[in-house]
Design an enzyme around this catalytic site. Structure first.
Site, mmCIF file in Angstrom:
data_model
loop_
_atom_site.group_PDB
_atom_site.id
_atom_site.type_symbol
_atom_site.label_atom_id
_atom_site.label_comp_id
_atom_site.label_asym_id
_atom_site.label_seq_id
_atom_site.Cartn_x
_atom_site.Cartn_y
_atom_site.Cartn_z
ATOM 1 N N GLY A 14 0.825 -1.220 0.000
ATOM 2 C CA GLY A 14 0.000 0.000 0.000
ATOM 3 C C GLY A 14 0.850 1.258 0.000
ATOM 4 O O GLY A 14 2.088 1.209 -0.041
ATOM 5 N N VAL A 16 1.328 3.653 2.408
ATOM 6 C CA VAL A 16 2.202 3.831 3.580
ATOM 7 C C VAL A 16 3.262 2.731 3.594
ATOM 8 O O VAL A 16 4.426 2.973 3.925
ATOM 9 C CB VAL A 16 1.384 3.851 4.880
ATOM 10 C CG1 VAL A 16 2.298 3.944 6.085
ATOM 11 C CG2 VAL A 16 0.418 5.029 4.880
ATOM 12 N N CYS A 148 -1.234 11.614 11.233
ATOM 13 C CA CYS A 148 -0.250 12.506 10.600
ATOM 14 C C CYS A 148 -0.441 13.985 10.952
ATOM 15 O O CYS A 148 0.518 14.757 10.931
ATOM 16 C CB CYS A 148 -0.263 12.297 9.093
ATOM 17 S SG CYS A 148 -1.906 12.246 8.370
ATOM 18 N N GLN A 174 -4.286 20.081 5.231
ATOM 19 C CA GLN A 174 -3.660 18.772 5.102
ATOM 20 C C GLN A 174 -3.443 18.373 3.645
ATOM 21 O O GLN A 174 -4.329 18.535 2.799
ATOM 22 C CB GLN A 174 -4.511 17.713 5.820
ATOM 23 C CG GLN A 174 -4.594 18.003 7.306
ATOM 24 C CD GLN A 174 -5.346 16.952 8.105
ATOM 25 O OE1 GLN A 174 -6.096 17.322 9.006
ATOM 26 N NE2 GLN A 174 -5.166 15.688 7.813
ATOM 27 N N SER A 177 -1.420 13.697 -0.072
ATOM 28 C CA SER A 177 -0.793 12.388 0.138
ATOM 29 C C SER A 177 -1.294 11.731 1.420
ATOM 30 O O SER A 177 -1.184 10.513 1.567
ATOM 31 C CB SER A 177 0.731 12.513 0.164
ATOM 32 O OG SER A 177 1.129 13.459 1.140
ATOM 33 N N GLU A 200 -11.055 12.766 11.520
ATOM 34 C CA GLU A 200 -9.743 13.368 11.780
ATOM 35 C C GLU A 200 -9.753 14.286 13.013
ATOM 36 O O GLU A 200 -8.823 14.291 13.813
ATOM 37 C CB GLU A 200 -9.319 14.159 10.538
ATOM 38 C CG GLU A 200 -7.858 14.541 10.503
ATOM 39 C CD GLU A 200 -6.964 13.424 9.963
ATOM 40 O OE1 GLU A 200 -7.452 12.284 9.809
ATOM 41 O OE2 GLU A 200 -5.786 13.697 9.734
ATOM 42 N N LYS A 203 -9.734 12.316 16.197
ATOM 43 C CA LYS A 203 -8.412 11.700 16.419
ATOM 44 C C LYS A 203 -7.420 12.741 16.928
ATOM 45 O O LYS A 203 -6.685 12.502 17.887
ATOM 46 C CB LYS A 203 -7.885 11.098 15.104
ATOM 47 C CG LYS A 203 -8.376 9.700 14.834
ATOM 48 C CD LYS A 203 -7.658 9.078 13.645
ATOM 49 C CE LYS A 203 -8.380 9.338 12.364
ATOM 50 N NZ LYS A 203 -7.784 8.764 11.170
ATOM 51 N N ARG A 233 -8.768 19.557 3.918
ATOM 52 C CA ARG A 233 -7.889 19.025 2.865
ATOM 53 C C ARG A 233 -7.626 20.134 1.862
ATOM 54 O O ARG A 233 -8.567 20.840 1.443
ATOM 55 C CB ARG A 233 -8.580 17.842 2.170
ATOM 56 C CG ARG A 233 -7.705 17.106 1.192
ATOM 57 C CD ARG A 233 -6.648 16.251 1.853
ATOM 58 N NE ARG A 233 -7.218 15.128 2.570
ATOM 59 C CZ ARG A 233 -6.553 14.396 3.453
ATOM 60 N NH1 ARG A 233 -5.285 14.656 3.745
ATOM 61 N NH2 ARG A 233 -7.137 13.388 4.075
ATOM 62 N N HIS A 240 1.671 18.672 6.113
ATOM 63 C CA HIS A 240 0.472 19.178 6.795
ATOM 64 C C HIS A 240 0.850 20.452 7.563
ATOM 65 O O HIS A 240 1.793 20.459 8.372
ATOM 66 C CB HIS A 240 -0.063 18.156 7.796
ATOM 67 C CG HIS A 240 -0.732 16.959 7.181
ATOM 68 N ND1 HIS A 240 -0.981 16.842 5.841
ATOM 69 C CD2 HIS A 240 -1.220 15.833 7.762
ATOM 70 C CE1 HIS A 240 -1.590 15.681 5.600
ATOM 71 N NE2 HIS A 240 -1.741 15.056 6.748
ATOM 72 N N THR A 326 3.774 12.000 5.415
ATOM 73 C CA THR A 326 4.026 10.578 5.168
ATOM 74 C C THR A 326 5.361 10.117 5.756
ATOM 75 O O THR A 326 5.628 8.931 5.808
ATOM 76 C CB THR A 326 4.005 10.241 3.650
ATOM 77 O OG1 THR A 326 5.035 10.987 3.009
ATOM 78 C CG2 THR A 326 2.664 10.553 3.043
HETATM 79 P P1 NAP Z 1 -3.575 1.267 1.141
HETATM 80 O O1 NAP Z 1 -2.736 1.926 0.117
HETATM 81 O O2 NAP Z 1 -4.991 0.910 0.792
HETATM 82 O O3 NAP Z 1 -2.811 -0.102 1.574
HETATM 83 C C1 NAP Z 1 -3.412 -1.033 2.400
HETATM 84 C C2 NAP Z 1 -2.485 -2.206 2.639
HETATM 85 O O4 NAP Z 1 -3.181 -3.153 3.465
HETATM 86 C C3 NAP Z 1 -2.079 -2.952 1.351
HETATM 87 O O5 NAP Z 1 -0.770 -3.448 1.475
HETATM 88 C C4 NAP Z 1 -3.062 -4.116 1.327
HETATM 89 O O6 NAP Z 1 -2.591 -5.248 0.631
HETATM 90 C C5 NAP Z 1 -3.144 -4.422 2.817
HETATM 91 N N1 NAP Z 1 -4.354 -5.192 3.120
HETATM 92 C C6 NAP Z 1 -5.632 -4.944 2.732
HETATM 93 N N2 NAP Z 1 -6.447 -5.937 3.156
HETATM 94 C C7 NAP Z 1 -5.665 -6.817 3.815
HETATM 95 C C8 NAP Z 1 -5.909 -8.047 4.469
HETATM 96 N N3 NAP Z 1 -7.136 -8.578 4.531
HETATM 97 N N4 NAP Z 1 -4.873 -8.678 5.042
HETATM 98 C C9 NAP Z 1 -3.624 -8.179 4.986
HETATM 99 N N5 NAP Z 1 -3.324 -7.018 4.377
HETATM 100 C C10 NAP Z 1 -4.326 -6.348 3.799
HETATM 101 O O7 NAP Z 1 -3.647 2.113 2.483
HETATM 102 P P2 NAP Z 1 -2.637 3.263 3.020
HETATM 103 O O8 NAP Z 1 -3.053 4.575 2.511
HETATM 104 O O9 NAP Z 1 -1.229 2.807 2.782
HETATM 105 O O10 NAP Z 1 -2.955 3.254 4.580
HETATM 106 C C11 NAP Z 1 -2.521 2.170 5.416
HETATM 107 C C12 NAP Z 1 -2.800 2.482 6.880
HETATM 108 O O11 NAP Z 1 -2.069 3.614 7.287
HETATM 109 C C13 NAP Z 1 -4.267 2.795 7.187
HETATM 110 O O12 NAP Z 1 -4.572 2.264 8.462
HETATM 111 C C14 NAP Z 1 -4.313 4.302 7.185
HETATM 112 O O13 NAP Z 1 -5.358 4.771 7.975
HETATM 113 C C15 NAP Z 1 -2.969 4.624 7.786
HETATM 114 N N6 NAP Z 1 -2.418 5.924 7.413
HETATM 115 C C16 NAP Z 1 -2.349 6.338 6.122
HETATM 116 C C17 NAP Z 1 -1.745 7.546 5.811
HETATM 117 C C18 NAP Z 1 -1.561 7.975 4.407
HETATM 118 O O14 NAP Z 1 -0.847 8.956 4.208
HETATM 119 N N7 NAP Z 1 -2.129 7.310 3.415
HETATM 120 C C19 NAP Z 1 -1.197 8.341 6.806
HETATM 121 C C20 NAP Z 1 -1.271 7.901 8.110
HETATM 122 C C21 NAP Z 1 -1.878 6.705 8.388
HETATM 123 P P3 NAP Z 1 -3.009 -5.544 -0.920
HETATM 124 O O15 NAP Z 1 -2.163 -4.645 -1.778
HETATM 125 O O16 NAP Z 1 -2.664 -6.987 -1.087
HETATM 126 O O17 NAP Z 1 -4.471 -5.267 -1.037
#
Ligand code: NAP
Length: 348
Positions: A14, A16, A148, A174, A177, A200, A203, A233, A240, A326
């Site tokens: 994903g 992150v 974040c 924010q 990304s 948000e 949190k 946003r 941010h 990020t």
């Molecule tokens: P994302 O791009 O949708 O990635 C999600 C990840 O979780 C992928 O590797 C996915 O694998 C995996 N996943 C999904 N279903 C799963 C399952 N059943 N079992 C195991 N792995 C599974 O999400 P993201 O934006 O990176 O965010 C990830 C986390 O970080 C979230 O909790 C989000 O709230 C938090 N976060 C995000 C940001 C940001 O900037 N985006 C900032 C702070 C916190 P596949 O590729 O195989 O589907």
């Protein structure tokens, strides 16, 4: 360190997860040898399972790793978690029960009373919550980093805590990304501001009170300050920005506030942890700084930048804070947490 410690990333495919892969490249203590994701990706090479969306090429050492199913088994003891929040609770607990140290970026466990919500410069003593997790029957542990936008707010506020923080009003701008990929539709955000980010504000308010709270031997007493957040946003790529008004019970002078920012240091700086910025909070005297495009990436994205300290007619003082969402708001924060935990003997 003579020999690097093997580490893994859950949710490695994903957005992150990719930031973890990039941030861990050439890390002096940690060697990324294991990547996990959903069963949609398991069994594929990382390069085939991942649409690499970060600047630069996918690190060669990781591209050829086979993505593993997210079940305890052959994973290294230390795991970073960047999993979809919809699935993180049960999977992180299963790994912790099996003896892994989960250093998680997901929101799922942040507010659990026995789970540290860490900003290593601010509350390293909250790691003393970890032994309480034994009551859950876990052989391992879970520690988390903040949302974040919360990390930017708390790094801006932490130097002021000795002055007695009683009320805070924070407004965010924010970056895109922070919404992951593909994020907000371009037709919605181009030349626009969206004054809503689901969940948000709650949190930011709760996490800030926990992070700035005091460890009382068996629990964290949240900071008693009233915290109000407005989250927006904006069409910025990374970084941010948070504008902050704060009421301080001891009524410090401007000079005292600037000195507090200037002198703020923590355990990561004392121990010279590899991902620690030399100065965690950097005050910028220019009247129009900090700015996300110019400043968020400085200090490898690990510092918070503050500026525009001035009297606030409603509370006492107001200022601007900025951080890389990020890096300091996700992957870099978790890696710094793990470095602190290693030096505390929690990863032995
Ligand atoms: P994302 O791009 O949708 O990635 C999600 C990840 O979780 C992928 O590797 C996915 O694998 C995996 N996943 C999904 N279903 C799963 C399952 N059943 N079992 C195991 N792995 C599974 O999400 P993201 O934006 O990176 O965010 C990830 C986390 O970080 C979230 O909790 C989000 O709230 C938090 N976060 C995000 C940001 C940001 O900037 N985006 C900032 C702070 C916190 P596949 O590729 O195989 O589907």
């Amino acid at each position: 360190m003579k020999q690097k410690i093997e580490v893994g990333v859950l949710g490695a495919t994903g957005m992150v997860g990719q930031h973890f892969v990039k941030f861990l490249q050439d890390h002096p203590w940690f060697d990324l040898t294991w990547v996990g994701a959903s069963d949609r990706s398991a069994g594929k090479k990382y390069r085939d399972a991942t649409s690499w969306r970060l600047d630069g090429v996918m690190p060669a050492g990781v591209a050829g790793l086979t993505v593993e199913d997210s079940k305890p088994g052959n994973a290294p003891k230390l795991l970073f978690s960047a999993m979809d929040a919809l699935v993180a609770t049960e999977i992180e607990r299963a790994f912790a029960a099996a003896g892994h140290a989960l250093v998680s970026n997901s929101k799922n466990h942040r507010m659990e009373p026995d789970v540290p919500l860490l900003v290593p410069e601010i509350n390293p003593d909250h790691l003393k919550l970890v032994p309480l997790q034994k009551k859950r029957g876990w052989k391992g542990l879970i520690a988390t980093n903040p949302n974040c936008s919360t990390v930017v707010l708390t790094m801006g506020l932490a130097p002021l805590k000795p002055f007695g923080i009683t009320r805070v009003v924070a407004t965010t701008m924010q970056a895109l990304s922070g919404a992951g990929y593909p994020g907000v539709p371009s037709m919605d955000i181009n030349a626009n501001v969206i004054p809503f980010i689901g969940g948000e504000e709650e949190k930011m308010q709760q996490e800030t009170q926990k992070i700035l709270g005091d460890f009382l031997g068996d629990r964290v007493q949240p900071l008693a300050a009233r915290v109000s957040a407005h989250c927006n946003r904006v069409p910025v790529v990374d970084g941010h920005t948070v504008t902050i008004s704060v009421e301080l019970s001891s009524k410090p002078t401007e000079a005292a506030i600037l000195a507090a920012f200037e002198n703020f240091r923590g355990v990561p700086q004392e121990r010279n942890l590899p991902s620690a910025p030399a100065r965690p909070v950097i005050y910028m005297p220019e009247k129009d700084r900090p700015q996300p495009r110019r400043d968020a990436g400085r200090e490898r994205g690990m510092a918070a930048f503050v500026g525009r300290v001035r009297p606030c007619p409603a509370l006492d003082w107001k200022f601007v804070a900025l951080g890389h969402n990020t890096v300091r708001g996700a992957a870099g924060a978790a890696v710094l947490n793990a470095e602190l935990m290693l030096t505390e003997g929690l990863l032995a």
